[in-house]
Design an enzyme around this catalytic site. Sequence first.
Site, short mmCIF file in Angstrom:
data_model
loop_
_atom_site.label_atom_id
_atom_site.label_comp_id
_atom_site.label_asym_id
_atom_site.label_seq_id
_atom_site.Cartn_x
_atom_site.Cartn_y
_atom_site.Cartn_z
N TRP A 101 30.56 54.23 46.74
CA TRP A 101 29.76 54.58 46.91
C TRP A 101 29.77 56.11 47.38
CZ3 TRP A 101 27.67 52.36 42.77
CH2 TRP A 101 27.19 50.86 43.02
N ILE A 102 31.70 56.64 47.17
CA ILE A 102 31.85 58.01 47.64
C ILE A 102 31.66 58.69 46.86
CG2 ILE A 102 33.42 58.82 49.38
CD1 ILE A 102 32.75 55.92 50.36
N SER A 103 30.81 60.00 47.40
CA SER A 103 31.20 60.98 46.47
C SER A 103 32.36 61.81 46.85
CB SER A 103 29.53 61.58 46.99
OG SER A 103 28.41 61.18 46.86
N GLN A 155 7.77 46.23 60.92
CA GLN A 155 8.11 46.92 60.17
C GLN A 155 6.60 47.35 59.50
OE1 GLN A 155 11.85 46.13 58.20
NE2 GLN A 155 12.88 46.50 59.75
N CYS A 192 33.46 58.79 53.58
CA CYS A 192 33.06 57.76 53.49
C CYS A 192 32.99 57.26 55.30
CB CYS A 192 35.06 57.67 52.95
SG CYS A 192 36.14 58.41 52.05
N PRO A 242 31.27 47.90 50.98
CA PRO A 242 29.98 46.89 49.99
C PRO A 242 29.24 46.27 51.35
CG PRO A 242 32.68 46.70 49.29
CD PRO A 242 32.59 47.57 50.68
N PHE A 254 20.32 57.74 48.96
CA PHE A 254 20.99 58.11 49.86
C PHE A 254 21.57 58.57 51.37
CE2 PHE A 254 22.83 62.16 47.40
CZ PHE A 254 22.49 63.04 47.36
N GLU A 255 22.44 58.92 51.85
CA GLU A 255 22.43 60.10 53.47
C GLU A 255 21.24 59.34 53.98
OE1 GLU A 255 22.31 63.58 54.23
OE2 GLU A 255 23.85 64.16 52.48
#
Lengths: 581, 253
Positions: free
Chosen positions: A184-186, A489, A150, A154, A388-389
């Site tokens: 968005w917690i798997s 960037q 976790c 937001p 993700f990740e």
Amino acid sequence: LWFVVCSFAVNMFKGQINPSQVFPFPSVMNEEQTQFLQELVPPVSKFFEEVNDPAKNDSLEKVEDSTMESLKEMGAFGLQVPQDLGGVGLTNTQYARLVEIVGQHDLGVGITLGAHQSIGFKGILLVGSPAQKEKYLPKLATGETLAAFCLTEPASGSDAASIKTLATLSPCGKHYILNGGKIWISNGGLAEIFTVFAKMPMMDEKTGQMKDKITAFIVERSFGGVTHGPPEKKMGIKASNTAEVYFENVPVPIENVLGEVGGGFKVAMAILNNGRFGMAAALSGTMKGVITQAVDHAANRVQFGSKIHTYGAIQEKLARMTMLQYVTESMAYMISGNMDSGSKDYHIEAAISKIFASTDILWLFPVVCIQGSGVERVMRDLRIFRIFEGTNDILRLFVALNGFQDAGKHLKSLQKALKNPLGNAGLLAGEITKRAKRTAGLSTGLTLQGSVHPELSHSGNLAVKAIEHFGVTVEDMLLKHGKNILHEQFVLKRVADSAIDLYAMVVVLSRASRSLSQGHASAQHEKILCETWCIEAYDRIMKNVKDLKSSSTTQVFKNMKAISAAVVENGGIVAPHPLGF
Amino acid sequence: MSRVLVGVKRVIDYAVKIRVKPDHSGVVTDGVKHSMNPFCEIAVEEAVKLKEKKFIKEVVAVSCGPTQVTETIRTALAMGCDRGIHVEVSGKDYEAMGPLQIAKIFAALAKKEEASLVILGKQAIDDDCNQTGQMTAALLDWPQGTFASEVTIDGEKVKVVREIDGGLETIKISMPAVLTADLRLNTPRYATLPNIMKAKKKKIANMKPADLGVDMVSRVEVLRVDEPPTRLAGVKVETVDDLVAKLKANGTI
């Protein structure tokens, strides 16, 4: 004081080659580990071929209960937990091999398992105290309790350091009281054990000021005050549960601090770094599965009187898919091999592998994607992997900036040496010779000879030339922008893409060299894969290098910035409609 | 009621596309995926279930062949067998090995281990002999329950429901006995990773056929192996009269 950084990627940013982690291709398992792994592969494959129903999981938007039970019995939830705590005790390489099977069949299950063990409770494995390990790992290993990671909120995704979930020490001093919300917690709706990151105001010793620092906590749902929202409706990996998790005055015993108080950000990064190779492994399996289906289609489908695999357009697609899979798989097992050998120096390579595996995989979809064909579902499942990740955009910046940082240190020490040339004659002489040779267009003596198989020497030379040019470009960018490189960037992205292509070249050179040296039946095929990859990667790298030097590219960056500013200001498209209305 | 011997054979995996060697002496086995014969899996499952129901105390998995067969024995151990016996046979002896030699080995082991039951798969999917169980029983002069689709232990007797051409036949035989497993006997369990780990600690004993007094000389010589002929295209006809005419023309009727 010099110490050798072994990471190939770190060294290539300096235009140097340290082959120790990439040549020869790592072979890290002893006989017992190899034998054990060979026994594990068939039952796991069989389970995913015969029992797990990915289409059903997808349509139910959860992993079938009976499948979850079987996976728990199978030991799939504690693959890297030590055997004496109830797990299977796999090394990273063994874990990668099994995760590859899961990736080949069902990414929804893959994420359920990964969110649990690759990140959910990985912190306990990495930095947990013996007491914490003994208390939590046995039940997590059997899947009796599930875990979730976790971090995201937001207002805090990529900007993980800005999280607002708050932990305050209770008056009695025995608990931290946790308040906040995560999204968005798997496994958020399934987990019993949560690794939660929260900020705490702490006294900064140097300034005497209060500063917010992040701490990681092991939070049990049973502590009370932990609730979760309904499962998010997603486009892909539907079988994986994704939910909001809320913490309302949750009392967390002080013994449940994970790692150091105030050291939570480092813990989060360590966890994510440590699990990243798993994604490349899983996706290499996914690619394998899709390629099999694509080949089957191309070999049987007849159009215009011939099987479509006889047409150049299809041949190119099949060839590209094959090369991408070869690179991804090679990266995954090179990194897992390095990690198993004790390397602490793999974070750039791990980030590269995650970016590579998740970006180009969309090349794999020329086949017809009819609903229910399985391939359609895979296509939907894949989209999240870029996000993700660590989004791929952020990871590219990470790769480039990490590389620049080390190269920058090297440059700084050179600049220091210039202030005291006599005391640093050796270092400077080496640098001067190198630069003189470069300017004269001569090779600087950098070579992969001895590492690369003689049959691949031409491709090896391409890699060396690319590293030399890459190193020069990195230095030029540093000299041009200095510390402000942080904000460039457009430059960072191109440097990162070159780094990725370079690492990919070296990884396949290593793998193909090994196959040639060992006389594998497939060695000639692998040689062609390697050579073809290297030709194209070299061209891409040289184009990036050229672009970064060119003034027209600088102009392009300026223009893109202006275009972006205009549409932002206008809330959308600026140019009026061609019809005038 | 103590010990059951289960035979497990390492065969080419059922999903593999078989290729005949260029010299037609056999099929290609090098580098080809192998696994436990499916009917042997069913035999192991039945033995382990009998042990779980406490009808028997120990299940011993036996395989004959070169070093690679220990993989198959370990799979049996992971499914729940207690220990294994590897009867080493390699080279020409292994290539020539057939039901008679295996039956002799199992008969010798059954006596040596004082087994109450020998459970085998009804046949192997590579040679499809369907002889080993029957020969073993004959050599031991034991009753046999072959093509078993249901096995029930009743005191010193075994009730076996057999799948036969006409349907199902139920027999009752005395122990010690030889049983062979048919498809519908049970559904073999998946080896779990923790069980594979536990199996590493179980023992596999090594021995040679000579230790059991068995002579491995084969009375059968394989002359040639060929692929089945490729199926020829058929011909469609419009009417029954056409069909009869064609059959007359090619001499069938």
